[in-house]
Design a protein around this motif. Structure first.
Motif, mmCIF file in Angstrom:
data_model
loop_
_atom_site.group_PDB
_atom_site.id
_atom_site.type_symbol
_atom_site.label_atom_id
_atom_site.label_comp_id
_atom_site.label_asym_id
_atom_site.label_seq_id
_atom_site.Cartn_x
_atom_site.Cartn_y
_atom_site.Cartn_z
ATOM 1 N N ALA A 187 0.830 -1.207 0.000
ATOM 2 C CA ALA A 187 0.000 0.000 0.000
ATOM 3 C C ALA A 187 0.866 1.259 0.000
ATOM 4 C CB ALA A 187 -0.926 0.005 1.212
ATOM 5 N N LEU A 188 1.968 1.252 0.743
ATOM 6 C CA LEU A 188 2.870 2.405 0.763
ATOM 7 C C LEU A 188 3.625 2.508 -0.558
ATOM 8 C CD1 LEU A 188 4.250 4.810 2.062
ATOM 9 C CD2 LEU A 188 5.818 3.212 3.194
ATOM 10 N N ARG A 189 4.074 1.385 -1.037
ATOM 11 C CA ARG A 189 4.807 1.365 -2.305
ATOM 12 C C ARG A 189 3.938 1.929 -3.442
ATOM 13 N NH1 ARG A 189 9.094 -3.036 -4.001
ATOM 14 N NH2 ARG A 189 9.440 -2.360 -6.120
ATOM 15 N N SER A 190 2.659 1.593 -3.453
ATOM 16 C CA SER A 190 1.782 2.077 -4.520
ATOM 17 C C SER A 190 1.458 3.561 -4.361
ATOM 18 C CB SER A 190 0.500 1.256 -4.588
ATOM 19 O OG SER A 190 -0.292 1.470 -3.445
ATOM 20 N N ARG A 191 1.520 4.089 -3.152
ATOM 21 C CA ARG A 191 1.277 5.521 -2.902
ATOM 22 C C ARG A 191 2.507 6.377 -3.156
ATOM 23 N NH1 ARG A 191 -0.168 6.836 2.888
ATOM 24 N NH2 ARG A 191 0.231 8.911 2.104
ATOM 25 N N ALA A 192 3.685 5.758 -3.163
ATOM 26 C CA ALA A 192 4.949 6.501 -3.255
ATOM 27 C C ALA A 192 5.063 7.232 -4.585
ATOM 28 C CB ALA A 192 6.119 5.544 -3.080
ATOM 29 N N ASP A 193 5.668 8.402 -4.533
ATOM 30 C CA ASP A 193 5.958 9.168 -5.742
ATOM 31 C C ASP A 193 7.198 8.623 -6.444
ATOM 32 O OD1 ASP A 193 3.975 11.508 -5.547
ATOM 33 O OD2 ASP A 193 4.876 11.432 -3.550
ATOM 34 N N HIS A 194 8.118 8.055 -5.654
ATOM 35 C CA HIS A 194 9.347 7.461 -6.192
ATOM 36 C C HIS A 194 9.585 6.122 -5.521
ATOM 37 C CE1 HIS A 194 10.476 11.346 -7.918
ATOM 38 N NE2 HIS A 194 10.241 11.879 -6.743
ATOM 39 N N VAL A 195 9.927 5.123 -6.311
ATOM 40 C CA VAL A 195 10.401 3.837 -5.794
ATOM 41 C C VAL A 195 11.799 3.670 -6.378
ATOM 42 C CG1 VAL A 195 10.069 1.337 -5.725
ATOM 43 C CG2 VAL A 195 8.076 2.863 -5.677
ATOM 44 N N PHE A 196 12.809 3.785 -5.525
ATOM 45 C CA PHE A 196 14.188 3.745 -5.999
ATOM 46 C C PHE A 196 14.740 2.335 -5.994
ATOM 47 C CE2 PHE A 196 13.855 8.139 -4.353
ATOM 48 C CZ PHE A 196 14.128 8.804 -5.528
ATOM 49 N N GLY A 197 15.534 2.040 -6.998
ATOM 50 C CA GLY A 197 16.209 0.758 -7.096
ATOM 51 C C GLY A 197 17.641 0.892 -6.625
ATOM 52 N N ALA A 198 18.375 -0.203 -6.682
ATOM 53 C CA ALA A 198 19.766 -0.216 -6.229
ATOM 54 C C ALA A 198 20.620 0.775 -7.014
ATOM 55 C CB ALA A 198 20.342 -1.616 -6.351
ATOM 56 N N ASP A 199 20.225 1.068 -8.247
ATOM 57 C CA ASP A 199 20.981 2.002 -9.091
ATOM 58 C C ASP A 199 20.643 3.456 -8.790
ATOM 59 O OD1 ASP A 199 18.399 2.052 -10.066
ATOM 60 O OD2 ASP A 199 18.964 1.588 -12.148
ATOM 61 N N GLY A 200 19.725 3.715 -7.851
ATOM 62 C CA GLY A 200 19.321 5.057 -7.520
ATOM 63 C C GLY A 200 18.287 5.633 -8.461
ATOM 64 N N ALA A 201 17.934 4.868 -9.506
ATOM 65 C CA ALA A 201 16.927 5.346 -10.459
ATOM 66 C C ALA A 201 15.536 5.165 -9.873
ATOM 67 C CB ALA A 201 17.049 4.604 -11.785
ATOM 68 N N SER A 202 14.665 6.108 -10.176
ATOM 69 C CA SER A 202 13.285 6.026 -9.733
ATOM 70 C C SER A 202 12.508 5.190 -10.743
ATOM 71 C CB SER A 202 12.666 7.422 -9.627
ATOM 72 O OG SER A 202 11.327 7.341 -9.227
ATOM 73 N N HIS A 203 11.797 4.230 -10.235
ATOM 74 C CA HIS A 203 10.984 3.373 -11.088
ATOM 75 C C HIS A 203 9.527 3.764 -10.904
ATOM 76 C CE1 HIS A 203 14.573 1.007 -11.794
ATOM 77 N NE2 HIS A 203 14.814 1.154 -10.509
#
Length: 149
Positions: A130-146
């Motif tokens: 639920a938090l992940r779906s509300r997030a404006d940014h989900v960052f990966g190990a590379d620092g990129a926002s998915h």
């Protein structure tokens, strides 16, 4: 207290105090570290991340970069892009002749939620869907926002 959260703070007087303070705090049997906003603590965020990781404690912060580039699992930060748009509107009012003293102060009210599942996993925490779906940014190990939404 009403929701079962208590605060345990450690005072610092300079950035050189932060590494020891973070280690001391993480050794107090706490459940998580929430780094408050401040230039001194922002500059020492690496040592706060180290203490949190060493103690396997979730780390929460208030600057997007601390999830993207630092060790925070979750951040809630001011939306500076929205603040820029807000400032542009105020600037237009002044340029159209409105006296600045007559314009009330406006606070930035928009926030950005960022999560970094890898940082969360490093301390044994899982970001709820639920938090992940509300997030404006989900960052990966590379620092990129998915894509978050």
């Amino acid at each position: 207290r009403r929701v079962g959260i208590s605060l345990d703070a450690v005072a610092v007087t300079g950035s050189s105090d932060v590494p020891d303070a973070a280690l001391a705090l993480s050794g107090r049997g706490i459940d998580a570290i929430c780094q408050v906003v401040g230039n001194m603590l922002d500059a020492s965020f690496t040592s706060i991340t180290y203490a949190a990781r060493r103690a396997r404690l979730p780390l929460f912060a208030f600057a997007t970069s601390q999830a993207r580039d630092g060790g925070a699992a979750v951040t809630v930060a001011r939306d500076y892009a929205a603040a820029g748009r807000q400032l542009a509107c105020l600037t237009r009012r002044v340029m159209q002749g409105e006296h600045p003293a007559d314009i009330p102060i406006e606070y930035v009210t928009a926030s950005v939620i960022s999560v970094h599942p890898g940082n969360a996993a490093a301390c044994g925490m899982e970001i709820p869907a639920a938090l992940r779906s509300r997030a404006d940014h989900v960052f990966g190990a590379d620092g990129a926002s998915h894509a978050a939404h």
